[in-house]
Structure formats: C-alpha cells, structure tokens
Motif scaffolding. Sequence first.
Motif, PDB file in Angstrom:
ATOM      1  N   THR A 231       0.922  -0.990   0.103  1.00 56.34           N
ATOM      2  CA  THR A 231      -0.123  -0.168  -0.068  1.00 56.34           C
ATOM      3  C   THR A 231       0.879   1.143   0.034  1.00 56.34           C
ATOM      4  OG1 THR A 231      -0.206   0.576   2.414  1.00 56.34           O
ATOM      5  CG2 THR A 231      -1.539  -1.297   1.531  1.00 56.34           C
ATOM      6  N   ALA A 232       0.431   2.379  -0.242  1.00 51.67           N
ATOM      7  CA  ALA A 232       0.982   3.497  -0.205  1.00 51.67           C
ATOM      8  C   ALA A 232       1.484   4.055   1.321  1.00 51.67           C
ATOM      9  CB  ALA A 232       0.381   4.847  -0.943  1.00 51.67           C
ATOM     10  N   SER A 233       1.212   3.197   2.294  1.00 51.01           N
ATOM     11  CA  SER A 233       1.645   3.492   3.594  1.00 51.01           C
ATOM     12  C   SER A 233       2.372   2.488   4.242  1.00 51.01           C
ATOM     13  CB  SER A 233       0.361   4.062   4.439  1.00 51.01           C
ATOM     14  OG  SER A 233      -0.073   5.203   4.148  1.00 51.01           O
ATOM     15  N   CYS A 234       2.125   1.256   4.070  1.00 52.44           N
ATOM     16  CA  CYS A 234       2.931   0.336   4.592  1.00 52.44           C
ATOM     17  C   CYS A 234       3.058  -1.040   3.594  1.00 52.44           C
ATOM     18  CB  CYS A 234       2.349  -0.101   5.972  1.00 52.44           C
ATOM     19  SG  CYS A 234       0.785  -0.956   5.874  1.00 52.44           S
ATOM     20  N   ILE A 235       4.056  -1.808   3.541  1.00 50.51           N
ATOM     21  CA  ILE A 235       4.501  -2.897   2.914  1.00 50.51           C
ATOM     22  C   ILE A 235       4.713  -4.252   3.763  1.00 50.51           C
ATOM     23  CG2 ILE A 235       4.739  -2.028   0.907  1.00 50.51           C
ATOM     24  CD1 ILE A 235       7.809  -2.464   1.378  1.00 50.51           C
ATOM     25  N   ILE A 236       4.241  -5.398   3.430  1.00 51.94           N
ATOM     26  CA  ILE A 236       4.949  -6.519   3.956  1.00 51.94           C
ATOM     27  C   ILE A 236       5.255  -7.584   2.964  1.00 51.94           C
ATOM     28  CG2 ILE A 236       3.661  -6.616   6.217  1.00 51.94           C
ATOM     29  CD1 ILE A 236       1.513  -8.427   4.942  1.00 51.94           C
ATOM     30  N   ASN A 237       6.350  -8.546   3.241  1.00 59.00           N
ATOM     31  CA  ASN A 237       6.718  -9.278   2.170  1.00 59.00           C
ATOM     32  C   ASN A 237       7.164 -10.521   3.000  1.00 59.00           C
ATOM     33  OD1 ASN A 237       9.054  -8.895  -0.516  1.00 59.00           O
ATOM     34  ND2 ASN A 237       7.629 -10.439  -0.273  1.00 59.00           N
ATOM     35  N   TYR A 238       7.094 -11.732   2.715  1.00 57.82           N
ATOM     36  CA  TYR A 238       7.681 -13.052   3.063  1.00 57.82           C
ATOM     37  C   TYR A 238       8.035 -13.861   1.879  1.00 57.82           C
ATOM     38  CZ  TYR A 238       3.375 -15.967   2.240  1.00 57.82           C
ATOM     39  OH  TYR A 238       2.269 -16.521   1.671  1.00 57.82           O
ATOM     40  N   GLU A 239       9.187 -14.706   2.042  1.00 56.42           N
ATOM     41  CA  GLU A 239       9.409 -15.685   1.150  1.00 56.42           C
ATOM     42  C   GLU A 239      10.140 -16.620   2.030  1.00 56.42           C
ATOM     43  OE1 GLU A 239       8.875 -15.361  -2.022  1.00 56.42           O
ATOM     44  OE2 GLU A 239       8.340 -13.351  -2.439  1.00 56.42           O
ATOM     45  N   ILE A 240      10.532 -18.068   1.099  1.00 55.58           N
ATOM     46  CA  ILE A 240      10.988 -18.975   1.743  1.00 55.58           C
ATOM     47  C   ILE A 240      12.544 -19.070   1.509  1.00 55.58           C
ATOM     48  CG2 ILE A 240       9.151 -20.654   2.201  1.00 55.58           C
ATOM     49  CD1 ILE A 240      10.087 -22.155  -0.381  1.00 55.58           C
ATOM     50  N   TYR A 241      13.021 -17.800   1.059  1.00 61.32           N
ATOM     51  CA  TYR A 241      14.261 -17.676   0.729  1.00 61.32           C
ATOM     52  C   TYR A 241      14.770 -16.371   1.353  1.00 61.32           C
ATOM     53  CZ  TYR A 241      12.622 -15.057  -3.192  1.00 61.32           C
ATOM     54  OH  TYR A 241      12.155 -14.384  -4.195  1.00 61.32           O
ATOM     55  N   PRO A 242      16.185 -16.329   1.458  1.00 63.33           N
ATOM     56  CA  PRO A 242      16.423 -14.921   1.950  1.00 63.33           C
ATOM     57  C   PRO A 242      16.437 -13.793   0.918  1.00 63.33           C
ATOM     58  CG  PRO A 242      18.317 -16.323   2.214  1.00 63.33           C
ATOM     59  CD  PRO A 242      17.070 -17.227   1.614  1.00 63.33           C
ATOM     60  N   PHE A 243      15.731 -12.962   0.947  1.00 61.87           N
ATOM     61  CA  PHE A 243      15.597 -11.861  -0.039  1.00 61.87           C
ATOM     62  C   PHE A 243      15.935 -10.659   0.514  1.00 61.87           C
ATOM     63  CE2 PHE A 243      11.752  -9.804   1.111  1.00 61.87           C
ATOM     64  CZ  PHE A 243      11.313 -10.663   2.170  1.00 61.87           C
ATOM     65  N   VAL A 244      15.959 -10.401   1.550  1.00 65.57           N
ATOM     66  CA  VAL A 244      16.366  -9.138   2.040  1.00 65.57           C
ATOM     67  C   VAL A 244      18.019  -8.910   1.971  1.00 65.57           C
ATOM     68  CG1 VAL A 244      16.595  -7.763   4.276  1.00 65.57           C
ATOM     69  CG2 VAL A 244      14.516  -8.959   3.695  1.00 65.57           C
ATOM     70  N   LYS A 245      18.364  -7.872   1.489  1.00 65.20           N
ATOM     71  CA  LYS A 245      19.562  -7.532   1.343  1.00 65.20           C
ATOM     72  C   LYS A 245      20.430  -7.203   2.723  1.00 65.20           C
ATOM     73  CE  LYS A 245      18.717  -5.118  -2.912  1.00 65.20           C
ATOM     74  NZ  LYS A 245      17.193  -5.242  -2.881  1.00 65.20           N
ATOM     75  N   ALA A 246      21.432  -7.841   2.869  1.00 63.76           N
ATOM     76  CA  ALA A 246      22.339  -7.760   4.100  1.00 63.76           C
ATOM     77  C   ALA A 246      22.680  -6.540   4.614  1.00 63.76           C
ATOM     78  CB  ALA A 246      23.630  -8.518   3.726  1.00 63.76           C
TER      79      ALA A 246
END
Length: 246
Positions: A231-246
Amino acid sequence: MSSPGVSSAFYFLSFVLLLQTVALGANVDPLFHSCSNENFTANGPYQTNLNTLVGYLYHQAPTTGFGIGSLGQNPSQANGLALCRGDVSASDCKRCVADAVSTIRKSCPYSKSAKIFYDNCMFKYSNDNFFGQIDNGTKYFMWNVNNVSNRVTFNQKSKELLSRLANEASGNPKLYAAGELELNEESKKKIYGLAQCTRDLSYNDCKMCLDRIIGDLPSCCDGKQGGRVITASCIINYEIYPFVKA
Ligand SMILES: *[C@@H]1O[C@H](CO)[C@@H](O)[C@H](O)[C@H]1NC(C)=O
Ligand SMILES: *[C@@H]1O[C@H](CO)[C@@H](O)[C@H](O)[C@H]1NC(C)=O
Ligand SMILES: *[C@@H]1O[C@H](CO)[C@@H](O)[C@H](O)[C@H]1NC(C)=O
C-alpha cells in the motif's frame, strides 16, 4: 511539514539533469502505478511546484531512504514522499527514485496525484496534504505461485513472523524491520520477511497499517511460498528464501 528551503532554480536544474540521467540508464519496470483522474493545468503553478518538489525529493531520499516535502500554497501546493525499502543501498535508492519520478511523470503527465511502486522504492505525490494519514486508497497483492505442502502450519508461521516484524517496525525510527523464523527444527527451513511503513506515520498508525495488511494474507497468499501486500503507507513481504539484502 516545511517546504524545502532551497532555491527553486537549483532543484529545477537538478530535475532536468535527473531526467537526462534516467534516459541514459537501464530502467526497471514498476510493479504498479495509479494516476488520479483529476488533472492540473499545464504550465500552471501546481506543475511548477511539483517539478521543483520532485527534484528535491530525488536529492533528499537516498541519504536516509526517505524524502518528504510540501511546496507552495493551496490550491497549488504539491506534497510528495519517496521511500526506499529499508535494506536498499543509497545508490540503488537513488536509481529507483529516479526511475519512479520520471516514469510516473510520463505515465500520469497531468494527474494531480499519483503513486508508483517498485521492488526497491515507492513514490507518491498529491495536491492534498496526506502526511501522517494511513492511505487506504490502493492495495496490491503479489504471491509466489508455488504452494507449500504444510499449508496450515505455514500460514500460522508466516503470520507469526510478520506480526513480530510489525511490532519491531512500529518501534523503530525507520519504521522498518526484517527477520526470519525457523519453520522446522529438523529441516532448518526458514521463512524470511520484512515490514515497513512510510516515515510520516506515527508508531501507532504504522502498527495499525501493518496489522491490517497482515489480515489480508489469507485472501492473497493462503499456502503460497511467498507473498506481498503493498500500500502507499505500508508493505509486508515474506518468502522461503533470503530476499532481504544484508
Ligand atoms: C486527464 O489527462 C489525461 C492525459 O492527458 C486524459 O487522458 C484524461 O482524459 C484527463 N482527465 C480529465 C478528467 O480531464
Ligand atoms: C483508513 O482506514 C482507517 C480505518 O478504517 C481509518 O481510521 C482512517 O482514517 C482511514 N484513512 C484515511 C486517510 O481515510
Ligand atoms: C497451488 O494451489 C492452487 C489451489 O489449490 C492451485 O490452483 C494451483 O495450481 C497450485 N499451484 C501450483 C504451482 O501447483
């Protein structure tokens, strides 16, 4: 919210340079965008304010991952916000905001308000001062087409992780949190997630925004290996692999 206290000429020049830079680079496609039907008058004061503001946000956002500002007086006041995902470097943030502002101005040339979303950033502007309000206007869902085998447990775990991250994000000045949760002790499989709000929201409103979109997961992402609510105010995201940059 104060106006950027720097000369318009500087930012106008920056904006022109920015458009040229973007024209030379390889652009990434946006995930989504939306334009208001209400248009402004070409070459009027709103357009001038918007152009200047956009140049200002482009310079402001990469340093901290967030830029916000208002320029001009009603009814020609332009209000804008640029947010990069919490794990994105300053240079990727800059590139993403550059893509966002040039693409949205081409896609919605006369719209009084518009929003655009990428993997790495979002950008939004309006003639209304929307700061500090949860934007319920647009909501986008994305999911990994692959299903998990243990749907019920997996849904519980993904909700548990994102709820924990919603709590962390809404107590962190950057309104951002990322983390992981072990799915299964034996296999060591994990689920990875992130939660983020635009930094104009209060801690309470950030929490409310995130909790509300976590509540949407059953309708988009039931048993899916990955999911996103934007949304234009908040986001969520999940995956079964590491997608977040260190
Ligand atoms: C606003 O401008 C767009 C693009 O030029 C045009 O397609 C649209 O019809 C306009 N909307 C209104 C309400 O005038
Ligand atoms: C969004 O929805 C919430 C709950 O329904 C409401 O409190 C809030 O005022 C809404 N925000 C806007 C900008 O309409
Ligand atoms: C996942 O499950 C849904 C609903 O049961 C099904 O329609 C879909 O084809 C499945 N996807 C894959 C990639 O197997």
